[in-house]
Design a protein around this motif. Sequence first.
Motif, PDB file in Angstrom:
ATOM      1  N   ILE A   1      45.146  44.624  37.212  1.00 14.59           N
ATOM      2  CA  ILE A   1      45.294  43.441  36.782  1.00 14.59           C
ATOM      3  C   ILE A   1      44.330  42.311  37.093  1.00 14.59           C
ATOM      4  CG2 ILE A   1      47.015  41.450  36.906  1.00 14.59           C
ATOM      5  CD1 ILE A   1      49.163  43.417  37.407  1.00 14.59           C
ATOM      6  N   SER A   2      43.615  42.646  38.411  1.00 13.79           N
ATOM      7  CA  SER A   2      42.751  41.514  38.890  1.00 13.79           C
ATOM      8  C   SER A   2      41.283  41.783  37.704  1.00 13.79           C
ATOM      9  CB  SER A   2      42.174  41.894  40.446  1.00 13.79           C
ATOM     10  OG  SER A   2      43.086  41.653  41.079  1.00 13.79           O
ATOM     11  N   VAL A   3      41.265  43.325  37.559  1.00 12.49           N
ATOM     12  CA  VAL A   3      40.110  43.635  36.429  1.00 12.49           C
ATOM     13  C   VAL A   3      40.507  42.884  35.026  1.00 12.49           C
ATOM     14  CG1 VAL A   3      39.038  45.173  35.235  1.00 12.49           C
ATOM     15  CG2 VAL A   3      39.675  45.662  37.677  1.00 12.49           C
ATOM     16  N   TRP A   4      41.405  42.876  34.776  1.00  6.46           N
ATOM     17  CA  TRP A   4      42.185  42.359  33.490  1.00  6.46           C
ATOM     18  C   TRP A   4      41.486  40.632  33.465  1.00  6.46           C
ATOM     19  CZ3 TRP A   4      45.564  38.499  32.943  1.00  6.46           C
ATOM     20  CH2 TRP A   4      45.894  38.028  31.766  1.00  6.46           C
ATOM     21  N   TYR A   5      41.943  40.065  34.564  1.00  8.39           N
ATOM     22  CA  TYR A   5      41.651  38.674  34.684  1.00  8.39           C
ATOM     23  C   TYR A   5      40.077  38.321  34.612  1.00  8.39           C
ATOM     24  CZ  TYR A   5      41.512  34.082  36.628  1.00  8.39           C
ATOM     25  OH  TYR A   5      41.205  32.410  36.811  1.00  8.39           O
ATOM     26  N   HIS A   6      39.313  39.103  35.323  1.00  7.26           N
ATOM     27  CA  HIS A   6      38.074  38.924  35.245  1.00  7.26           C
ATOM     28  C   HIS A   6      37.135  39.400  34.145  1.00  7.26           C
ATOM     29  CE1 HIS A   6      38.093  37.045  39.377  1.00  7.26           C
ATOM     30  NE2 HIS A   6      38.719  37.685  39.784  1.00  7.26           N
ATOM     31  N   ALA A   7      37.782  40.337  33.212  1.00  7.89           N
ATOM     32  CA  ALA A   7      36.973  40.866  32.289  1.00  7.89           C
ATOM     33  C   ALA A   7      37.117  40.076  30.936  1.00  7.89           C
ATOM     34  CB  ALA A   7      37.313  42.086  32.082  1.00  7.89           C
ATOM     35  N   LYS A   8      37.411  38.758  30.892  1.00 11.19           N
ATOM     36  CA  LYS A   8      37.540  38.165  29.853  1.00 11.19           C
ATOM     37  C   LYS A   8      36.186  38.026  28.868  1.00 11.19           C
ATOM     38  CE  LYS A   8      37.378  33.884  32.497  1.00 11.19           C
ATOM     39  NZ  LYS A   8      38.218  32.614  32.659  1.00 11.19           N
ATOM     40  N   ASN A   9      35.163  38.064  29.249  1.00 15.58           N
ATOM     41  CA  ASN A   9      34.069  38.071  28.729  1.00 15.58           C
ATOM     42  C   ASN A   9      32.965  39.041  28.753  1.00 15.58           C
ATOM     43  OD1 ASN A   9      34.294  35.108  28.497  1.00 15.58           O
ATOM     44  ND2 ASN A   9      33.503  34.544  30.573  1.00 15.58           N
ATOM     45  N   LEU A  10      33.787  40.273  29.191  1.00 16.36           N
ATOM     46  CA  LEU A  10      32.940  41.524  29.113  1.00 16.36           C
ATOM     47  C   LEU A  10      32.831  42.114  27.731  1.00 16.36           C
ATOM     48  CD1 LEU A  10      31.618  43.689  30.602  1.00 16.36           C
ATOM     49  CD2 LEU A  10      33.855  44.559  31.074  1.00 16.36           C
ATOM     50  N   LYS A  11      31.973  42.444  27.228  1.00 20.77           N
ATOM     51  CA  LYS A  11      31.636  43.096  25.787  1.00 20.77           C
ATOM     52  C   LYS A  11      31.441  44.613  25.894  1.00 20.77           C
ATOM     53  CE  LYS A  11      31.511  39.127  23.767  1.00 20.77           C
ATOM     54  NZ  LYS A  11      32.493  38.765  22.978  1.00 20.77           N
ATOM     55  N   ILE A  12      32.568  45.476  25.476  1.00 21.76           N
ATOM     56  CA  ILE A  12      32.530  46.605  25.313  1.00 21.76           C
ATOM     57  C   ILE A  12      31.696  47.117  24.255  1.00 21.76           C
ATOM     58  CG2 ILE A  12      33.808  48.872  25.451  1.00 21.76           C
ATOM     59  CD1 ILE A  12      34.333  47.292  28.024  1.00 21.76           C
ATOM     60  N   PHE A  13      31.770  46.661  23.027  1.00 20.40           N
ATOM     61  CA  PHE A  13      31.095  47.252  21.720  1.00 20.40           C
ATOM     62  C   PHE A  13      30.155  46.083  21.335  1.00 20.40           C
ATOM     63  CE2 PHE A  13      35.246  49.378  21.960  1.00 20.40           C
ATOM     64  CZ  PHE A  13      34.962  50.570  21.847  1.00 20.40           C
TER      65      PHE A  13
END
Length: 668
Positions: free
Chosen positions: A635-647
């Motif tokens: 859940i912490s990963v979810w919170y901090h991954a808002k600007n992370l681009k996968i594709f």
Amino acid sequence: MGDDQKEEAPEILPFLLKGRNTPGDAEKIEEDDTSCGFWVFKGRFLQRFATEKMYVILYGFAGCVMTMTFAYFNGTITTLEKRYKIPTKISGIISVGNDISTMLTAAVLGYYAGNGHRPRWMGIGLLTIVAFCLLTGSLHFIYGAGEDALKLTREYGGQAEANESFRDTQNDQKLCQTSASGCVQDVGVWVPQIFLFGAQLISGVGQGLFYTLGIAYMDDNGTKSKTPAMLSLSTFLRMLGPAIGYSLAAVCLRMYIEPTMEPLISREDPRWLGAWWLGWLILSGLSLIAAMVLFMFPKELPSSRQRRVKNRQTDSKTETNIKELSFADMLRSIKRLAANKVYVYNTMASILYFFGYMAYWIFTPKYIETQYRQSAAMATMATGTVALGFSAVGVLLSGYVISKYKPSARAMASWNAVVDFMTVAGILCYVAIGCEGSDSLNSLATLSAGNSCSASCHCDYVHYAPVCAPENITYISACHAGCSDKAKDDLGRTTYTGCKCMASSNLLSDPETQFALDGACPVDCFNQFLIFLSVMCLLKLVGASSKSTNLLIALRCIPHEDKTFALGLGSMAASLLGFIPSPIFFGWLIDNYCLVWGKTCSNKGNCWLYDTKSLRYALNLTAAAFIFVAGFLNISVWYHAKNLKIFDEDEAVEKDLELTKTKSQDKK
């Protein structure tokens, strides 16, 4: 320096640093870096295989072989415990030998080897797996099948009958005696354990090289849009490894440890020892083939080099510096990664999940044998073929969904958390799936071990040789039942008579009731076993669906220059905090619920019977607690991954390459 010279500098600089090479030498080095083969195994014929798809397939095959070896070890671990009298705590320590060496070498080798010829380093890693297989299997050729196993064969019995006094001595050891009997001598009991641990240490170096370099090579030599599909395909192929490894273990364990002899016991008998050593010979050959295959691959795939050159021509920000390999630079990389919250939380979540679920990866066959009274071959087959088949399906489904719908980083992190909580729910179901017959069998065995009547028979060092009383109570041995004589009935079954310490003997003085049959009383736990297997398959399907999402987040949250090192550092952390302590901890936990130990003069030996009910609660609830915490970290990963681009791959370069190829073909 003129403008033309500036444009050429990035291309020429790497070769100048390698020894002032001329442009012709530079072209030759570039050609060598993208050419397949090594030594005499090279040629244009092999060059057609230098593609992304072929690498994914062959990398998956090599990973399949590697996971086969570890699955085979886990599938045969209970047999190794019985053969070499190893407590579960010690077998847990042995099984983490590979993780110890991975922890010590993964980050450093990933940092330095990551800038070298990565496929050849992976091939060297697989050669350590060959050594691991040969060292482990060689134990059988050094120590043989063991006297305990040979005693249970028809050929050994025939030899014993040739010597009457020897036969009497063997009979007396299992029967009630008026004087204390000598303890059982064990020869070189620590040497096999050290041997097994050393073999695991060697394999860990290869494991660290293979996974750290292999995934980074795949990601660097392919387009990001194709990475999810490539990861899922290679993971699917690797997932076949445990299924095949467990199946191979099941086939080998169905054969007696000495295949040339005829055993006198059935496979369901706890004393049965299968031919655990046979599979290691097969696995060593497959590992050698996989190593040779990876040695063939070039340092860089031709398609990847074309994209790199095209990017340099279209991007004004060309790379002008070569990364300096130094200890100071490594510390700077560690500092950057420590400040990356997505990387840190994702790694911590993975570690806690691994810690809790490691108990099932290693000890599931043992769990099935003890809880549901299944043979070693059946337990191994169920763990490998059936359950891991669902894992493979989960990996393929997740790869298809990710490639088709391209979910965001937050969607992937939230799914990882959901998987953790679903896993916890499934493990809580394990607690409820017990077998009353198995639980009561072990509680009665405890009573027979602590029986004041049998205490006068001096049974401390009698080997585990269960007998069944008329009231369907299993005793650890004829000695614990107080039996004084041994004979054959009309059906040819071994019977023990004069059993004064049985429950029926205390109520009736009739000698006809004071007998016991050789072997444990039958217990039917098959229905409960099927229910357990169904839940386990569902958990395997769900759990495998988060493998690709977890790895994609790990790959995308770190900068390109730190990718190989970050994977190695994460592998080191997972080994140090998860893979190493977990098997030791759960091995210690399992041993705490042992009821009957196989005692020798200098060693407690292996455990023959467990308090299955208490063990079921303790093992499952403890594992569920670790995975539950991992869910909150995701859940912490979810919170901090808002600007992370996968594709975020710009596919224009790929399209330009395809257009260039089409034009060149039209010209031809």
